[in-house]
Design a protein around this motif. Sequence first.
Motif: not given
Ligand code: CO
Length: 258
Positions: A110, A173, A237
């Motif tokens: 991700d 996360h 990210e």
């Molecule tokens: Co994410």
Amino acid sequence: MRAEPTFRLKRPEEIEKMHTSGRILAACLSHLAESIRPGITTLELDREADTFIRDHGCIPGFLGYYDYPNSLCVSVNEEVVHGMPGSRVIEEGDLVSLDCGLILDGWWADSGLSVSCGPASEESRRLLEVTREALRRGIEQARPGNHIGDIGHAVQAFVESHGYSVVRNYVGHGIGRNMHEPPQVPNYGRPGTGNQLKPGYVLAIEPMVNAGGSEVRVLDDGWTVVTCDRRRSCYFEHTVAVTPEGPVVLTLRDEEAA
Ligand code: CO
Ligand code: MF3
């Protein structure tokens, strides 16, 4: 950004598999960033992402996740995250945030980035620089012995020292066989609080930084998150593994390594 209930530490060979996923996602995002030009639609970017992911033998992770209808999120200017691709045309000077996830052999990656379409305004340039550096500082804290709160504190302190704000309604996360695993990784916090990190934690760290206030709301499409004050927002990210040697960025792009 919703944490799944289960979580366990990843073994080195599992982290290596996640690194393989991460390298493909990094290449995908580099390709997408290079594709951004005035006139391209957000849906065309989504199709590019979907094709790239499948051509590399991976599954687009976002597609169908909580019924999300696309393989990429594209968030423009005052849009923070979860922008849904569609007929919107990217224009010169837009600040474009891309967020993408994929799965290879069951292992998730991700990652996301923001980029200016063409030359950046002074505000965009500063916002990009501060957000990129905030992520770098957060990643730096992802090492054994440190706590989750050290990551958020590093991000928040840097961002706020530049007069910007961090979004609080959405957090990073844990990640592994699910996109969202415990623990949550807020972009704010106090040092020494939260889970203590050890080798085998893999975290998606994702600062969302607003030029104005931290308040956000969701548009009627049910997905697109925008700033309440309509000022610009920026986002980066990475998927990061905590190892005995320190943080390893599994989604590092070639242009960042250079
Ligand atoms: Co994410
Ligand atoms: N990077 C985002 C996150 O960490 C991706 C979620 S978008 C969705 O939550 F479409 F997959 F839901």
